[in-house]
Scaffold this motif. Structure first.
Motif, PDB file in Angstrom:
ATOM      1  N   GLU A 178       0.830  -1.206   0.000  1.00  0.00           N
ATOM      2  CA  GLU A 178       0.000   0.000   0.000  1.00  0.00           C
ATOM      3  C   GLU A 178       0.867   1.260   0.000  1.00  0.00           C
ATOM      4  N   SER A 179       1.962   1.240   0.768  1.00  0.00           N
ATOM      5  CA  SER A 179       2.850   2.404   0.839  1.00  0.00           C
ATOM      6  C   SER A 179       3.508   2.671  -0.516  1.00  0.00           C
ATOM      7  N   ILE A 180       3.917   1.590  -1.209  1.00  0.00           N
ATOM      8  CA  ILE A 180       4.560   1.757  -2.515  1.00  0.00           C
ATOM      9  C   ILE A 180       3.563   2.266  -3.551  1.00  0.00           C
ATOM     10  N   ILE A 181       2.320   1.752  -3.511  1.00  0.00           N
ATOM     11  CA  ILE A 181       1.295   2.180  -4.476  1.00  0.00           C
ATOM     12  C   ILE A 181       1.048   3.679  -4.357  1.00  0.00           C
ATOM     13  N   ARG A 182       1.059   4.186  -3.103  1.00  0.00           N
ATOM     14  CA  ARG A 182       0.780   5.612  -2.888  1.00  0.00           C
ATOM     15  C   ARG A 182       2.040   6.480  -2.999  1.00  0.00           C
ATOM     16  N   SER A 183       3.193   5.834  -3.272  1.00  0.00           N
ATOM     17  CA  SER A 183       4.450   6.589  -3.376  1.00  0.00           C
ATOM     18  C   SER A 183       4.739   6.952  -4.837  1.00  0.00           C
ATOM     19  N   SER A 243      11.107  -4.540   4.689  1.00  0.00           N
ATOM     20  CA  SER A 243      11.489  -3.190   4.244  1.00  0.00           C
ATOM     21  C   SER A 243      10.806  -2.878   2.926  1.00  0.00           C
ATOM     22  N   ASP A 244      10.526  -1.606   2.690  1.00  0.00           N
ATOM     23  CA  ASP A 244       9.910  -1.215   1.428  1.00  0.00           C
ATOM     24  C   ASP A 244      10.488   0.107   0.957  1.00  0.00           C
ATOM     25  N   SER A 245      10.184   0.439  -0.297  1.00  0.00           N
ATOM     26  CA  SER A 245      10.650   1.708  -0.904  1.00  0.00           C
ATOM     27  C   SER A 245       9.510   2.695  -0.998  1.00  0.00           C
ATOM     28  N   GLY A 246       8.552   2.582  -0.098  1.00  0.00           N
ATOM     29  CA  GLY A 246       7.356   3.433  -0.158  1.00  0.00           C
ATOM     30  C   GLY A 246       7.549   4.793   0.460  1.00  0.00           C
ATOM     31  N   MET A 247       6.446   5.323   1.001  1.00  0.00           N
ATOM     32  CA  MET A 247       6.420   6.692   1.499  1.00  0.00           C
ATOM     33  C   MET A 247       7.120   6.834   2.849  1.00  0.00           C
ATOM     34  N   GLY A 248       7.293   5.749   3.566  1.00  0.00           N
ATOM     35  CA  GLY A 248       7.886   5.844   4.890  1.00  0.00           C
ATOM     36  C   GLY A 248       6.856   6.296   5.920  1.00  0.00           C
ATOM     37  N   ILE A 249       7.265   6.349   7.193  1.00  0.00           N
ATOM     38  CA  ILE A 249       6.372   6.723   8.297  1.00  0.00           C
ATOM     39  C   ILE A 249       7.061   7.779   9.137  1.00  0.00           C
ATOM     40  N   GLU A 273      16.628   1.059   3.964  1.00  0.00           N
ATOM     41  CA  GLU A 273      17.703   1.434   3.030  1.00  0.00           C
ATOM     42  C   GLU A 273      17.154   1.881   1.699  1.00  0.00           C
ATOM     43  N   TYR A 274      15.863   1.559   1.430  1.00  0.00           N
ATOM     44  CA  TYR A 274      15.250   1.970   0.161  1.00  0.00           C
ATOM     45  C   TYR A 274      14.545   3.323   0.277  1.00  0.00           C
ATOM     46  N   GLY A 275      14.561   3.898   1.463  1.00  0.00           N
ATOM     47  CA  GLY A 275      13.921   5.195   1.649  1.00  0.00           C
ATOM     48  C   GLY A 275      12.518   5.114   2.201  1.00  0.00           C
ATOM     49  N   GLY A 276      11.994   3.922   2.306  1.00  0.00           N
ATOM     50  CA  GLY A 276      10.648   3.752   2.865  1.00  0.00           C
ATOM     51  C   GLY A 276      10.694   3.390   4.339  1.00  0.00           C
ATOM     52  N   ALA A 277       9.819   2.457   4.758  1.00  0.00           N
ATOM     53  CA  ALA A 277       9.748   2.048   6.166  1.00  0.00           C
ATOM     54  C   ALA A 277      10.316   0.646   6.322  1.00  0.00           C
ATOM     55  N   MET A 278      10.860   0.379   7.509  1.00  0.00           N
ATOM     56  CA  MET A 278      11.330  -0.963   7.819  1.00  0.00           C
ATOM     57  C   MET A 278      10.744  -1.371   9.178  1.00  0.00           C
ATOM     58  N   PHE A 279       9.958  -2.456   9.173  1.00  0.00           N
ATOM     59  CA  PHE A 279       9.371  -2.999  10.390  1.00  0.00           C
ATOM     60  C   PHE A 279      10.231  -4.195  10.827  1.00  0.00           C
ATOM     61  N   THR A 280      10.704  -4.141  12.069  1.00  0.00           N
ATOM     62  CA  THR A 280      11.492  -5.249  12.601  1.00  0.00           C
ATOM     63  C   THR A 280      10.877  -5.676  13.929  1.00  0.00           C
ATOM     64  N   LEU A 281      10.597  -6.967  14.062  1.00  0.00           N
ATOM     65  CA  LEU A 281      10.040  -7.449  15.324  1.00  0.00           C
ATOM     66  C   LEU A 281      10.928  -8.547  15.901  1.00  0.00           C
ATOM     67  N   PHE A 282      10.923  -8.634  17.226  1.00  0.00           N
ATOM     68  CA  PHE A 282      11.689  -9.640  17.951  1.00  0.00           C
ATOM     69  C   PHE A 282      10.748 -10.337  18.931  1.00  0.00           C
ATOM     70  N   ILE A 283      10.698 -11.659  18.847  1.00  0.00           N
ATOM     71  CA  ILE A 283       9.867 -12.447  19.766  1.00  0.00           C
ATOM     72  C   ILE A 283      10.739 -13.542  20.371  1.00  0.00           C
ATOM     73  N   PRO A 284      10.790 -13.646  21.707  1.00  0.00           N
ATOM     74  CA  PRO A 284      11.595 -14.687  22.353  1.00  0.00           C
ATOM     75  C   PRO A 284      11.162 -16.087  21.913  1.00  0.00           C
ATOM     76  N   GLN A 285      12.111 -17.001  21.856  1.00  0.00           N
ATOM     77  CA  GLN A 285      11.819 -18.369  21.438  1.00  0.00           C
ATOM     78  C   GLN A 285      11.414 -19.261  22.606  1.00  0.00           C
ATOM     79  N   TYR A 286      10.828 -18.664  23.637  1.00  0.00           N
ATOM     80  CA  TYR A 286      10.312 -19.439  24.773  1.00  0.00           C
ATOM     81  C   TYR A 286       9.063 -18.724  25.261  1.00  0.00           C
ATOM     82  N   LYS A 287       8.227 -19.425  26.071  1.00  0.00           N
ATOM     83  CA  LYS A 287       6.976 -18.856  26.571  1.00  0.00           C
ATOM     84  C   LYS A 287       7.100 -18.597  28.066  1.00  0.00           C
TER      85      LYS A 287
END
Length: 536
Positions: free
Chosen positions: A435-440, A463-469, A514-528
């Motif tokens: 969606e971000s790339i389509i509107r960029s 990561s994307d090359s869209g509009m960013g946040i 790195e493409y100028g858009g937004a990059m979402f990074t998530l970290f979830i522990p491998q235990y409960k």
């Protein structure tokens, strides 16, 4: 013929009981009047004998043993109606004179005069095989504290009984009135019950109650009903299960809600307004609750009905909705790509380019095979492979380069969250990138994916090359309902991702790619972590 309904039977039973009560009333009153009249007649006999025994003329005649004077005195006294006889006897009980003309010279039975000879009056009732015959009295004639004779008066029992007839008419009239009153009360009482029981018999009410109980217990959501005093009216099995109260089912009804729930603040609030989808913690469980007041037909407030469902159930429903939306988009992309491919094949066949058709099909097959191999090599999660295949088709349709990092490696057995949650996260990240790339307005259209769970954490990076946040909107994009798109299907995607990540004790970082858009990074522990941590 009308059906003999429960209420009709109840009316006839009550009417029969009214008849029994009226009859008992007549019998009891009759016996009381009878006993009263017999006692009154005995008193009258004693009174008449006492008056005659106090006559000085009689005392002198007894002293003189003058039978003629005694006879004259007896014949001239005025006795009340119902008197059968008058007897005068000497001090030994021997009859001197009897108005009935019998037994003169015969001594009275000793048991009748034993107390009389001691100076005490006596009265008694004579019985025969036919019942009471006479009511008798014996009174001593005293002279200077010495018994010089006995006066006996006999009253007719039939005369006493005949006096009852004038009372019995009144008693029967009262009994009939009482019967009519009880029947009328029975009619109104049965009509009242009929209205209150909605013209249902106890059997029908029992069946309806059992049906209601079965229906309530079959509801997957927990249901709790409380009255204005905050006492529990009903609670279905699901609510008992969610609140860990299954073993207390028999003891909870009519007990105060705070005795079983903690904290109970949400349940103790009485309001005419409905409460929808409020998240709360109760008895160590995170729940989503709804509260609705209920009223009588007259508008009187009767209490509150509260429905409960686990917080995870709401998340699962939202994931299902989100997955359905994704499936619709993916099917549209696959359908569009397939239509384009068929159009190419159809055009080549129309101009007899059979070799080109074979080459085209072979080329498409190689492309698909390479995609499958690449994705399957990086991701050992079947449902995620299917998602990424559809996203590849969608990317080609949009003219976007969807790149999967060769360092990606996700193994299903090492996941601390389920595969549906992982698919929901990656699918929403990719959709937001598209969606971000389509509107960029930029010329470069790239989406890059990296996912790996071989270490202590699951790491997902899109990561994307869209509009960013912009920084001021990073917090807003994870709020429920927030969207930059005027589409009711949006506004829950990233908030749902945030809820899944929080539930699994992870975190998300949003920054420029790195493409100028937004990059979402998530970290979830491998235990409960332990469940009580979340509860605390």
């Amino acid at each position: 013929m009308k059906k003999f309904t429960f209420f009709r039977r109840l009316f006839f039973i009550q009417s029969f009981l009214a008849f029994i009560i009226s009859s008992i009333f007549v019998v009891v009153v009759y016996h009381n009047i009878h006993a009263l009249l017999v006692e009154e007649t005995r008193d009258s006999a004693v009174e008449q004998a006492t008056i005659f025994a106090s006559s000085d003329h009689l005392k002198q005649a007894l002293k003189d043993h003058n039978v003629a004077v005694i006879a004259n005195l007896v014949e001239n006294i005025r006795m009340p109606l119902g008197t059968d006889y008058v007897v005068v006897a000497d001090s030994t009980g021997k009859r001197i004179y009897n108005t009935a003309g019998v037994g003169m010279g015969v001594t009275m039975p000793a048991y009748q005069i034993v107390n009389v000879l001691k100076g005490k009056p006596a009265s008694f009732v004579d019985y025969s095989d036919e019942g009471i015959t006479n009511i008798k009295s014996r009174v001593p004639v005293m002279d200077h504290n010495k018994v010089i004779g006995i006066v006996a008066v006999g009253m007719s029992y039939k005369f006493a009984v005949n006096r009852i007839s004038k009372y019995i008419i009144i008693v029967v009239g009262i009994s009939v009135f009482l019967f009519a009153l009880l029947v009328t009360f029975s009619h109104f009482f049965v009509s009242y019950l009929n209205r209150k029981m909605l013209q249902k018999s106890p059997t029908q009410i029992e069946v309806a109650f059992n049906l209601y109980e079965s229906m309530v217990n079959s509801i997957l959501e927990g249901v709790v009903a409380i009255n204005p005093s905050n006492n529990i009216l009903a609670m279905n099995y699901a609510a008992e299960k969610y609140l860990h109260l299954v073993d207390l089912h028999e003891t909870m009804v009519n007990q105060h809600i705070s005795k079983y729930l903690y904290p109970a603040d949400f349940f103790l609030q009485h309001s005419e307004e409905n409460v929808v989808d409020q998240t709360l913690c109760c008895n160590g469980e995170r729940l989503v609750a709804n509260r609705t007041p209920f009223y009588s037909n007259q508008g009187k407030y009767l209490g509150t009905v509260i429905t409960l469902r686990p917080k995870t159930e709401k998340e699962e429903l939202e994931q299902a909705v989100n997955a359905a939306i994704e499936d619709k988009k993916n099917l549209r992309a696959l359908s569009h790509e397939f239509s384009n491919q068929l159009a190419v094949i159809s055009g080549l066949l129309a101009v007899n380019k059979y070799d080109e058709v074979k080459a085209y099909i072979h080329n498409e097959h190689i492309i698909k095979k390479n995609e499958v191999v690449q994705i399957a090599h990086s991701f050992n999660v079947s449902i995620l492979i299917g998602l990424l295949m559809s996203k590849m088709s969608r990317a080609r349709e949009l003219g976007i380069a969807l790149e999967i990092s060769p360092l990606s490696n996700v193994q299903a057995e090492r996941l601390s969250l389920n595969d549906k949650e992982l698919t929901c996260i990656i699918g929403n990240f990719i959709d937001n990138a598209f969606e971000s790339i389509i509107r960029s307005p930029g010329a470069e259209k790239i989406v890059s994916i990296f996912a790996n769970n071989l270490g202590d954490e699951l790491i997902v990076e899109v990561s994307d090359s869209g509009m960013g946040i912009s920084e001021d909107k990073i917090e807003l994009i994870f709020e429920r309902g927030y969207s930059s798109k005027n589409d009711e299907e949006h506004g829950i995607g990233l908030s749902l991702v945030k809820e899944i990540v929080d539930k699994n004790h992870g975190h998300i970082i949003v920054e420029e790619s790195e493409y100028g858009g937004a990059m979402f990074t998530l970290f979830i522990p491998q235990y409960k972590q332990a469940c009580e941590n979340e509860s605390n």
